[in-house]
Write a protein that holds these residues in place. Structure first.
Motif, PDB file in Angstrom:
ATOM      1  N   LEU A  80      63.790  13.109   4.913  1.00 31.64           N
ATOM      2  CA  LEU A  80      64.553  12.136   5.129  1.00 31.64           C
ATOM      3  C   LEU A  80      65.519  11.488   4.513  1.00 31.64           C
ATOM      4  CD1 LEU A  80      63.005   8.717   4.921  1.00 31.64           C
ATOM      5  CD2 LEU A  80      63.432   8.830   2.178  1.00 31.64           C
ATOM      6  N   PHE A  81      66.628  10.815   5.493  1.00 31.02           N
ATOM      7  CA  PHE A  81      67.802  10.854   5.829  1.00 31.02           C
ATOM      8  C   PHE A  81      68.391   8.918   6.172  1.00 31.02           C
ATOM      9  CE2 PHE A  81      66.135  14.554   7.903  1.00 31.02           C
ATOM     10  CZ  PHE A  81      67.383  15.277   7.913  1.00 31.02           C
ATOM     11  N   ALA A  82      69.224   8.897   5.612  1.00 35.51           N
ATOM     12  CA  ALA A  82      70.433   7.498   5.679  1.00 35.51           C
ATOM     13  C   ALA A  82      70.799   7.209   7.627  1.00 35.51           C
ATOM     14  CB  ALA A  82      71.590   7.173   4.884  1.00 35.51           C
ATOM     15  N   PRO A  83      70.467   6.038   7.600  1.00 38.65           N
ATOM     16  CA  PRO A  83      71.307   6.324   8.944  1.00 38.65           C
ATOM     17  C   PRO A  83      72.342   6.703   8.824  1.00 38.65           C
ATOM     18  CG  PRO A  83      70.453   3.891   8.253  1.00 38.65           C
ATOM     19  CD  PRO A  83      70.395   5.228   7.013  1.00 38.65           C
ATOM     20  N   ASP A  84      73.334   7.487   8.380  1.00 41.86           N
ATOM     21  CA  ASP A  84      74.655   7.469   8.573  1.00 41.86           C
ATOM     22  C   ASP A  84      74.764   9.344   8.513  1.00 41.86           C
ATOM     23  OD1 ASP A  84      74.271   8.480   5.798  1.00 41.86           O
ATOM     24  OD2 ASP A  84      75.850   7.256   5.024  1.00 41.86           O
ATOM     25  N   GLY A  85      73.250  10.044   9.270  1.00 42.68           N
ATOM     26  CA  GLY A  85      72.631  11.374   8.992  1.00 42.68           C
ATOM     27  C   GLY A  85      72.946  11.443   7.085  1.00 42.68           C
ATOM     28  N   THR A  86      73.115  11.036   6.421  1.00 49.21           N
ATOM     29  CA  THR A  86      72.664  11.342   4.525  1.00 49.21           C
ATOM     30  C   THR A  86      71.842  11.805   4.134  1.00 49.21           C
ATOM     31  OG1 THR A  86      74.971  10.426   4.273  1.00 49.21           O
ATOM     32  CG2 THR A  86      73.107  11.195   2.138  1.00 49.21           C
ATOM     33  N   TRP A  87      71.720  13.158   4.191  1.00 47.55           N
ATOM     34  CA  TRP A  87      70.102  14.168   3.942  1.00 47.55           C
ATOM     35  C   TRP A  87      69.488  13.324   2.381  1.00 47.55           C
ATOM     36  CZ3 TRP A  87      68.863  19.955   3.979  1.00 47.55           C
ATOM     37  CH2 TRP A  87      67.824  19.906   3.106  1.00 47.55           C
ATOM     38  N   LEU A  88      68.275  12.648   2.325  1.00 48.45           N
ATOM     39  CA  LEU A  88      68.247  11.954   0.762  1.00 48.45           C
ATOM     40  C   LEU A  88      67.362  12.981  -0.112  1.00 48.45           C
ATOM     41  CD1 LEU A  88      67.806   8.109   2.685  1.00 48.45           C
ATOM     42  CD2 LEU A  88      69.886   8.917   0.938  1.00 48.45           C
ATOM     43  N   ALA A  89      66.151  13.315   0.953  1.00 48.49           N
ATOM     44  CA  ALA A  89      64.986  14.110   0.277  1.00 48.49           C
ATOM     45  C   ALA A  89      64.820  14.797   0.667  1.00 48.49           C
ATOM     46  CB  ALA A  89      64.231  12.924  -0.352  1.00 48.49           C
ATOM     47  N   ASN A  90      63.728  15.925   0.136  1.00 52.60           N
ATOM     48  CA  ASN A  90      63.283  16.948   1.039  1.00 52.60           C
ATOM     49  C   ASN A  90      62.095  17.245   0.438  1.00 52.60           C
ATOM     50  OD1 ASN A  90      61.891  19.671   1.474  1.00 52.60           O
ATOM     51  ND2 ASN A  90      63.927  20.364   1.170  1.00 52.60           N
ATOM     52  N   ILE A  91      61.107  16.417   0.651  1.00 52.74           N
ATOM     53  CA  ILE A  91      59.769  16.100   0.015  1.00 52.74           C
ATOM     54  C   ILE A  91      58.615  17.069   0.132  1.00 52.74           C
ATOM     55  CG2 ILE A  91      57.937  14.652  -0.852  1.00 52.74           C
ATOM     56  CD1 ILE A  91      59.904  12.349   0.736  1.00 52.74           C
ATOM     57  N   GLU A  92      57.819  17.834  -1.016  1.00 54.98           N
ATOM     58  CA  GLU A  92      56.368  18.868  -0.692  1.00 54.98           C
ATOM     59  C   GLU A  92      55.868  17.576  -0.095  1.00 54.98           C
ATOM     60  OE1 GLU A  92      55.414  21.133  -3.669  1.00 54.98           O
ATOM     61  OE2 GLU A  92      57.006  22.238  -3.362  1.00 54.98           O
ATOM     62  N   ALA A  93      54.728  17.584   1.061  1.00 53.21           N
ATOM     63  CA  ALA A  93      53.997  16.653   1.311  1.00 53.21           C
ATOM     64  C   ALA A  93      52.723  16.771   1.850  1.00 53.21           C
ATOM     65  CB  ALA A  93      54.692  16.017   3.006  1.00 53.21           C
ATOM     66  N   ASN A  94      52.517  17.718   0.906  1.00 51.44           N
ATOM     67  CA  ASN A  94      50.676  18.042   1.179  1.00 51.44           C
ATOM     68  C   ASN A  94      49.712  16.644   0.508  1.00 51.44           C
ATOM     69  OD1 ASN A  94      48.528  19.714   2.437  1.00 51.44           O
ATOM     70  ND2 ASN A  94      48.374  20.777   0.453  1.00 51.44           N
ATOM     71  N   THR A  95      49.929  16.648  -0.464  1.00 51.01           N
ATOM     72  CA  THR A  95      49.476  15.606  -1.240  1.00 51.01           C
ATOM     73  C   THR A  95      49.752  14.483  -0.302  1.00 51.01           C
ATOM     74  OG1 THR A  95      49.276  16.309  -3.137  1.00 51.01           O
ATOM     75  CG2 THR A  95      49.441  14.142  -3.254  1.00 51.01           C
ATOM     76  N   LEU A  96      50.954  13.675  -0.087  1.00 52.49           N
ATOM     77  CA  LEU A  96      51.421  12.396   0.362  1.00 52.49           C
ATOM     78  C   LEU A  96      50.443  12.961   1.904  1.00 52.49           C
ATOM     79  CD1 LEU A  96      54.821  11.343   0.873  1.00 52.49           C
ATOM     80  CD2 LEU A  96      53.473  11.235   3.060  1.00 52.49           C
ATOM     81  N   GLY A  97      50.404  13.418   2.637  1.00 49.73           N
ATOM     82  CA  GLY A  97      49.364  13.398   4.011  1.00 49.73           C
ATOM     83  C   GLY A  97      48.335  13.453   3.657  1.00 49.73           C
ATOM     84  N   GLN A  98      47.718  13.872   2.821  1.00 47.79           N
ATOM     85  CA  GLN A  98      46.588  13.365   2.540  1.00 47.79           C
ATOM     86  C   GLN A  98      45.876  12.432   1.869  1.00 47.79           C
ATOM     87  OE1 GLN A  98      44.608  14.809  -1.576  1.00 47.79           O
ATOM     88  NE2 GLN A  98      42.884  15.521  -1.352  1.00 47.79           N
ATOM     89  N   LEU A  99      47.357  11.689   0.773  1.00 45.54           N
ATOM     90  CA  LEU A  99      46.698   9.781   0.892  1.00 45.54           C
ATOM     91  C   LEU A  99      47.413   9.441   1.847  1.00 45.54           C
ATOM     92  CD1 LEU A  99      48.556  10.585  -2.614  1.00 45.54           C
ATOM     93  CD2 LEU A  99      46.025  10.098  -2.318  1.00 45.54           C
TER      94      LEU A  99
END
Length: 307
Positions: A80-99
């Motif tokens: 996840l990034f802000a419009p200025d390119g700042t890297w906001l988050a690195n999210i594990e996404a197996n559960t997120l994808g399931q949901l």
């Protein structure tokens, strides 16, 4: 700025099926209003691995889901990034994808299934099948006849025991796919099948179908008759559907595209869904990056609020 690292347990603490449905519903409306952007899944093959990338933007943030399918399995992440390119988050996404996958089918069920639907059949018992059934029951809370079929009877039995507890209602195992589907008001497919497991001849008038297991050109879970009988067919992204919706592309003799609409336009009310209680409707789900980035925004904001 160091990006926030969000693990699976944190995702599960802040996001459930009901909140994921709210996220997908809101993202669909944003897409219809031109306030979100999404591009089709990109695949890069090398050696024994396939890299897959799903980019999107919504809510003032941009990002992508990334995963590599290889000999040792698969790991899902959202960046996840802000419009200025700042890297906001690195999210594990197996559960997120399931949901978010279950949530998309839940929203499609809200928009397309008959309001008085009381029965559901699900074909498949894997990781993704659980949230399909949960989301459908949220969309149609009066459902009291829940049927499950899968290729392995022991897995079907275990699935039914687990989901009976989760949903607080009896989930019944079926011995054949046809037995599960016959007379069901809502049918969901969530399998890795390469050839159809659902036949259109089995569907009662008025059935809504969520075909959610295939996102590859070479695979299809539903036969040509399902597509032929569907009065309206919803997809998440038309360009992506033309690239990888095997359930439609491999059934093109049934002329699906003239009846295909966007889920986002259905949500916004700019196109119509079913016109009568007798219509058969179909959601050909592929999964788009917009659902991932919208869900990532939700989790990221929740984590920040909890600090």
């Amino acid at each position: 700025m160091t990006p926030l690292a969000i693990d699976e347990a944190t995702v599960a603490r802040h996001l459930d099926v009901a909140s994921a449905m709210d996220v997908v519903r809101s993202a669909a409306l944003a897409l219809a209003r031109g306030e979100a952007a999404v591009r089709p899944r990109q695949r890069v093959r090398h050696a024994d691995a396939v890299q897959q990338l799903l980019p999107a933007a919504i809510g003032g943030r941009l990002g992508f889901k990334h995963y590599i399918v290889g000999p040792t399995g698969v790991t899902f992440r959202v960046m996840l990034f802000a419009p200025d390119g700042t890297w906001l988050a690195n999210i594990e996404a197996n559960t997120l994808g399931q949901l978010r996958t279950g949530a998309a089918s839940g929203v499609a069920t809200e928009l397309l299934a008959n309001a008085d639907a009381r029965s559901v059949a699900i074909l498949g018992t894997g990781f993704q099948a659980r949230t399909q059934l949960e989301a459908i029951c949220i969309a149609r809370p009066a459902i009291d006849d829940l049927r499950v079929w899968g290729r392995t009877p022991s897995k079907v039995e275990a699935f039914c025991r687990e989901l009976s507890v989760t949903l607080g209602r009896t989930v019944r195992p079926m011995t054949t796919a046809r037995e599960a589907v016959t007379g069901a008001a809502i049918v969901a497919t969530m399998t890795s099948a390469e050839e159809p497991i659902l036949e259109g001849a089995w569907l009662a008038p008025g059935t809504h179908v969520n075909a959610a297991g295939s996102n590859r050109l070479t695979h299809r879970e539903i036969d040509q008759e399902v597509v032929r009988r569907a009065r309206v067919i919803a997809v998440e992204d038309l360009e992506q559907a033309h690239m990888e919706a095997g359930d439609l592309i491999r059934n093109e003799a049934a002329a699906p595209w003239a009846r295909t609409v966007l889920l986002s336009d259905l949500a916004a009310g700019s196109v119509s869904g079913r016109k009568s209680a007798e219509d058969i409707t179909l959601f050909a789900s592929l999964g788009i990056g917009l659902w991932d980035i919208a869900a990532a925004n939700f989790v990221y904001d929740a984590v920040l609020a909890a600090r």
